[in-house]
Scaffold this motif. Structure first.
Motif, PDB file in Angstrom:
ATOM      1  N   GLU A   1     -15.967 -17.537  17.099  1.00  0.00           N
ATOM      2  CA  GLU A   1     -16.497 -17.451  18.448  1.00  0.00           C
ATOM      3  C   GLU A   1     -17.915 -16.904  18.360  1.00  0.00           C
ATOM      4  OE1 GLU A   1     -14.762 -13.117  19.838  1.00  0.00           O
ATOM      5  OE2 GLU A   1     -13.736 -14.920  20.482  1.00  0.00           O
ATOM      6  N   THR A   2     -18.723 -17.213  19.336  1.00  0.00           N
ATOM      7  CA  THR A   2     -20.094 -16.721  19.333  1.00  0.00           C
ATOM      8  C   THR A   2     -20.180 -15.454  20.157  1.00  0.00           C
ATOM      9  OG1 THR A   2     -20.655 -18.085  21.221  1.00  0.00           O
ATOM     10  CG2 THR A   2     -21.135 -18.992  19.067  1.00  0.00           C
ATOM     11  N   LYS A   3     -20.997 -14.537  19.670  1.00  0.00           N
ATOM     12  CA  LYS A   3     -21.248 -13.287  20.375  1.00  0.00           C
ATOM     13  C   LYS A   3     -22.752 -13.090  20.456  1.00  0.00           C
ATOM     14  CE  LYS A   3     -17.069 -10.848  19.036  1.00  0.00           C
ATOM     15  NZ  LYS A   3     -16.517  -9.629  18.461  1.00  0.00           N
ATOM     16  N   LYS A   4     -23.193 -12.497  21.533  1.00  0.00           N
ATOM     17  CA  LYS A   4     -24.614 -12.253  21.704  1.00  0.00           C
ATOM     18  C   LYS A   4     -24.918 -10.813  21.325  1.00  0.00           C
ATOM     19  CE  LYS A   4     -28.428 -12.640  24.879  1.00  0.00           C
ATOM     20  NZ  LYS A   4     -28.882 -13.015  26.218  1.00  0.00           N
ATOM     21  N   LYS A   5     -25.830 -10.640  20.372  1.00  0.00           N
ATOM     22  CA  LYS A   5     -26.289  -9.313  19.991  1.00  0.00           C
ATOM     23  C   LYS A   5     -27.528  -8.991  20.814  1.00  0.00           C
ATOM     24  CE  LYS A   5     -24.783  -8.091  15.487  1.00  0.00           C
ATOM     25  NZ  LYS A   5     -25.235  -7.547  14.217  1.00  0.00           N
ATOM     26  N   SER A  30     -18.571 -14.944  14.859  1.00  0.00           N
ATOM     27  CA  SER A  30     -17.617 -13.965  14.358  1.00  0.00           C
ATOM     28  C   SER A  30     -16.303 -14.687  14.088  1.00  0.00           C
ATOM     29  CB  SER A  30     -17.420 -12.830  15.356  1.00  0.00           C
ATOM     30  OG  SER A  30     -16.851 -13.301  16.542  1.00  0.00           O
ATOM     31  N   LYS A  50     -12.417 -15.129  14.007  1.00  0.00           N
ATOM     32  CA  LYS A  50     -11.265 -14.634  14.748  1.00  0.00           C
ATOM     33  C   LYS A  50     -10.090 -15.562  14.467  1.00  0.00           C
ATOM     34  CE  LYS A  50      -9.763 -13.254  19.297  1.00  0.00           C
ATOM     35  NZ  LYS A  50     -10.125 -13.144  20.710  1.00  0.00           N
TER      36      LYS A  50
END
Length: 54
Positions: free
Chosen positions: A12-16, A39, A41
């Motif tokens: 999955e994509t996460k925004k930093k 990330s 999962k």
């Protein structure tokens, strides 16, 4: 299950957010821009396979 579905169940994509870092050797502060990161999962099927050793 095609490749796109397979990958979507694993990652999955996460925004930093943007942040300030400090170089320990020089003490210089630098701004790191925001970015998207992948990330891992695992879904329940993968968890069961890893737990069962199969």
């Amino acid at each position: 299950m095609n490749n796109k579905e397979f990958i979507s169940t694993l990652a999955e994509t996460k925004k930093k957010m943007e942040r300030v870092i400090v170089n320990p050797s020089t003490g210089q502060r630098m701004l790191v821009p925001p970015k998207l990161v992948l990330s891992f999962k695992p879904n329940q099927t993968w968890k069961d396979k890893l737990k069962g050793g199969r």
